[in-house]
Design an enzyme around this catalytic site. Structure first.
Site, PDB file in Angstrom:
ATOM      1  N   ASP A 229     -28.668  -6.592  20.690  1.00  0.00           N
ATOM      2  CA  ASP A 229     -27.330  -7.013  20.303  1.00  0.00           C
ATOM      3  C   ASP A 229     -26.719  -7.659  21.543  1.00  0.00           C
ATOM      4  O   ASP A 229     -27.153  -7.413  22.672  1.00  0.00           O
ATOM      5  CB  ASP A 229     -26.475  -5.842  19.798  1.00  0.00           C
TER       6      ASP A 229
HETATM    7  C1  BGC Z   1     -22.393  -8.058  17.064  1.00  0.00           C
HETATM    8  C2  BGC Z   1     -23.592  -8.599  16.310  1.00  0.00           C
HETATM    9  C3  BGC Z   1     -23.588 -10.098  16.374  1.00  0.00           C
HETATM   10  C4  BGC Z   1     -23.608 -10.528  17.812  1.00  0.00           C
HETATM   11  C5  BGC Z   1     -23.604 -12.038  18.005  1.00  0.00           C
HETATM   12  C6  BGC Z   1     -22.283  -8.623  18.459  1.00  0.00           C
HETATM   13  O1  BGC Z   1     -21.070  -8.297  19.029  1.00  0.00           O
HETATM   14  O2  BGC Z   1     -22.459  -6.659  17.129  1.00  0.00           O
HETATM   15  O3  BGC Z   1     -23.560  -8.160  14.979  1.00  0.00           O
HETATM   16  O4  BGC Z   1     -24.670 -10.626  15.663  1.00  0.00           O
HETATM   17  O5  BGC Z   1     -22.439 -10.019  18.464  1.00  0.00           O
HETATM   18  O6  BGC Z   1     -22.397 -12.582  17.640  1.00  0.00           O
END
Ligand code: BGC
Length: 754
Positions: A229
């Protein structure tokens, strides 16, 4: 491209540079060797492709895209085909926009109604979440672009989301928090898996070898790459060793250098670097060799599709006196800011720059007899007397009043959890006052997770619209007027009040430690076990028609856990309108050595029926439907005995039941000691046969002895029996069994050998 050969030509620095992104959204290229960069993007219910300055919280604008209904809504469809079609639409958009992977679906379990991201997740139930994950992934990937199922794992809160440690016991992980990932990997092979921010039992997901390698790859057979993530990496070297292939976004070279140093210092095997690079390049290659940027992306057509989908997701919660559907010609007071400015998606990384938005009032354009009053302000909780008075006047002069209410953006979002389950005061007050003015008041809700409804008794009808995507207004209109017969079912329980929720005492955790105290008793598994009243149960939803169930049949009365069981049931539309029913199958273990829920969803089918029509619905149950995760053998295990097969309209409205006897074929290892108690051995025929000679010599241990009347009063038969059962084997030595301690120990060893 011969990936292995290209990797062999790379310097260590080049290989390590590939282990993190080149920026926010791209993988690293190596121009010298013709290795191209690929772009990934959010996800999950439409595209959030940022062209210029990237950020992962949806702050900077992205391209115009179509916002489909969010996962909280599509889960309510209980419709695998619908979710698959949504995936196809997103896949086409990805091809058009040259994206290799779209970041989703998000499949974490709704442990508490408070989780700020519940709107992005499917369900409190692992089976439903798993089925829809498989559909979503298969739909997107049918277009030759990848998905990133997220957030692996146990990411069910936003509070302290980057530091929280989810302490979850093994069985609960396997039964509740893993299945959506497990089934997706086994049945749909997502191209990528995104590990979560949080720790799991003390170790960050991003550096957890048990999670990322043993479970994900060795057990489930995952073939793609694991991506972090955004910002989830703490120790990158530990991450590479654990099986985290790609770090996102770029660490500006910092972590790449750390990995180079670790390899040079002999702390990390270079083969692990090669392996991660190979996985990333293999997926990139899969996309690049199927890239089709000429794929048409017809946003207007998708808008229309989003409207149809949103209507199929709406859940009719109440419909007293059949106040719905509305009839043409009835005058209508439409009340609520959300009727002109619908809330249809949540905040954060999934936020889409919608190319078009249809509100309920847009959809009602040109319909005569419709008036509008704002009713409340979305920027404040405080009731506004002037707005309420205007709404009351409009309601008084109309045949029916429709209030569009729900949760404003600030009430739920990625990044933080809700503090309570209430709607804003101004809306609660408005609903009460309008309902007093017009007995035919209908409430439509736009919200991403359950709310308390202290006003439920004052209104005639309620539609739960969830966050239905950019075409939600058209869909609301279709359901209100009966152009679409509502057929959504709640993918989560609505407790009466927050305090009823099983995670209430421990949700969010103390400091960074979040202990999942309720174990497997999440959602209806808890409410049903406790026989607690809920506002609306899991699986619940009404229709404008009615359905009858009959003729439940099982293919056998007795099976082994290696067999399958076929369950069939007939469903008839007994009303006067065409409609869809969600037939739900629950399984319950009638008696068990471990704590088990009363019932668990193990099958569902959505069927369309014309008035008077009957269809036969059929389910096939395998071992997994009866098994629990056994922590002695670390595997699925069926305990022999009777199981209930229930067909229901919801977890609380079971209409047909039959029992089946399932024989478990796995023998748990015998690990008795002299301290094992008789009760545990008594269920083991073989063991009892071997113990028999010893027991015959030991009246005190095994049998009732002749007692006086006085002694009978002090020691009831029940007590004597209980004490005997709870006695350890070693009591046989002390109390006159014809066996010595050493002989007993040897006998126990023999029993263990079987
Ligand atoms: C989120 C993810 C997301 C990623 C990219 C993170 O803060 O938890 O779900 O895909 O950012 O935007």
């Amino acid at each position: 491209m011969d990936i292995k050969k290209v990797i062999s030509e790379m310097t260590l620095e080049e290989k390590c540079s590939l282990l993190s992104g080149s920026d926010f959204w791209h993988t690293q290229p190596v121009d010298r060797l013709g290795v191209k960069a690929c772009m990934v993007s959010d996800g999950p219910h439409g595209l959030r492709k940022q062209d210029q300055t990237g950020d992962h919280l949806g702050i900077n604008d992205s391209i115009k895209a179509v916002c489909y209904p969010t996962a909280c809504a599509t889960a309510a469809s209980f419709d695998r085909d619908l979710v698959y079609a949504l995936g196809e639409g997103i896949g086409d958009a990805c091809q058009h926009e040259e994206l290799s992977v779209v970041l989703g679906p998000a499949v974490n379990i709704k442990r508490s109604p408070l989780c700020g991201r519940n709107f992005e997740y499917f369900s409190e139930d692992p089976y439903l979440a798993a089925e829809l994950s498989v559909s979503h992934i298969s739909g997107v990937q049918s277009r030759n672009v990848g998905t990133s199922i997220k957030h692996f794992a146990a990411n069910s809160q936003e509070h302290r989301r980057m530091s929280s440690d989810a302490r979850v016991d093994e069985r609960t992980l396997r039964e509740i928090y893993f299945p959506a990932f497990e089934q997706a990997v086994k049945r749909a092979q997502p191209w990528t898996v995104m590990c979560s921010y949080n720790k799991i039992n003390g170790t960050y997901a991003s550096e957890n070898p048990w999670l990322l390698t043993k479970v994900l790859r060795d057990e489930w057979g995952f073939k793609g790459y694991v991506v972090s993530d955004w910002g989830a990496v703490s120790d990158r070297v530990a991450g590479v060793a654990a099986g985290l292939d790609l770090e996102m976004p770029s660490s500006n070279g910092v972590n790449d250098r750390r990995v180079v140093e670790a390899v040079r210092a002999g702390r990390l095997d270079e083969k692990l670097v090669d392996q991660a690079v190979e996985r990333i390049l293999t997926i990139n290659q899969r996309y690049l060799s199927n890239a089709a940027p000429s794929t048409p992306w017809d946003k207007d057509a998708q808008h229309e599709q989003a409207r149809q989908m949103a209507a199929e997701c709406m859940v009719l919660l109440k419909n007293e006196d059949n106040v719905l559907p509305l009839k043409e010609g009835e005058s209508l007071a439409v009340i609520g800011k959300f009727a002109v400015q619908p809330r249809f998606q949540g905040g954060g990384s999934s936020h889409i720059n919608s190319h078009r938005i249809t509100s309920l009032m847009d959809a009602l354009e040109g319909v005569s007899g419709v008036t509008y009053a704002q009713g409340y302000d979305i920027k404040t909780e405080e009731p506004d007397e002037a707005l309420i008075a205007e709404a009351v006047a409009a309601a008084r002069n109309a045949d029916k009043a429709v209030i569009v209410a729900g949760l404003p953006d600030s009430f739920e979002s990625e990044g933080y959890d809700r503090k309570h389950m209430r709607m804003p005061n101004c809306q609660v007050e408005l609903i009460r006052r309008v309902a007093e003015a017009n007995p035919n008041t209908i409430v439509v809700l736009y919200n991403g997770s359950p709310v308390e409804m202290p006003w439920i008794g004052c209104v005639k009808a309620v539609i739960e619209g969830y966050l239905g995507g950019q075409a939600v207004g058209g869909a609301t209109c279709d359901v209100l007027y009966g152009r679409v017969n509502p057929c959504g079912r709640l993918p989560e329980s609505f407790p009466i009040k927050l305090e009823d929720n099983p995670s209430y005492l421990s949700y969010g955790g103390e400091g960074n430690v979040a202990v999942y105290t309720e174990g497997v008793f999440v959602g209806y598994r808890y409410y049903d076990k406790k026989k607690m009243d809920v506002l609306f149960p899991f699986g619940y939803g009404l229709s404008y028609t009615s359905f009858e169930y009959s003729n439940l049949r099982l293919s056998a009365e007795k099976i082994k856990d290696t067999d399958t069981l076929t369950v069939t049931v007939d469903v008839t539309n007994t009303g006067s309108l065409a409609g869809k029913e969600v037939v739900q199958l629950y399984v319950g273990d009638k008696e068990s050595e471990v704590f088990r829920p009363v019932r668990e969803l193990k099958g569902f089918e959505k069927i369309a029926l014309n008035p008077g029509e009957t269809k036969t619905v059929s389910f096939t149950l395998e071992k997994r439907a009866f098994a629990y995760w056994n922590t002695t053998i670390h595997d699925w295990y069926v305990e022999s005995g009777d199981f209930t097969i229930e067909i229901g309209r919801s977890s609380r409205d079971i209409v047909l039941v039959k029992d089946v006897y399932v024989e478990g074929t796995t023998q748990l290892p015998r690990a008795y000691t002299v301290d094992s108690i008789f009760m545990d051995l008594m269920k083991d025929e073989k063991a009892m046969a071997m113990l028999k000679p010893m027991m015959e010599g030991s009246a005190h241990v095994t049998e009732e002895s002749n007692t006086t009347e006085a002694a009978d009063e002090a020691i009831t038969k029940e007590m004597a029996e209980a004490m005997m059962m709870y006695n350890p084997l070693r009591m046989a030595v002390n109390f006159g069994g014809n066996i010595s301690y050493d002989e007993l120990a040897a006998l126990v060893e023999q029993i263990n050998k079987g």
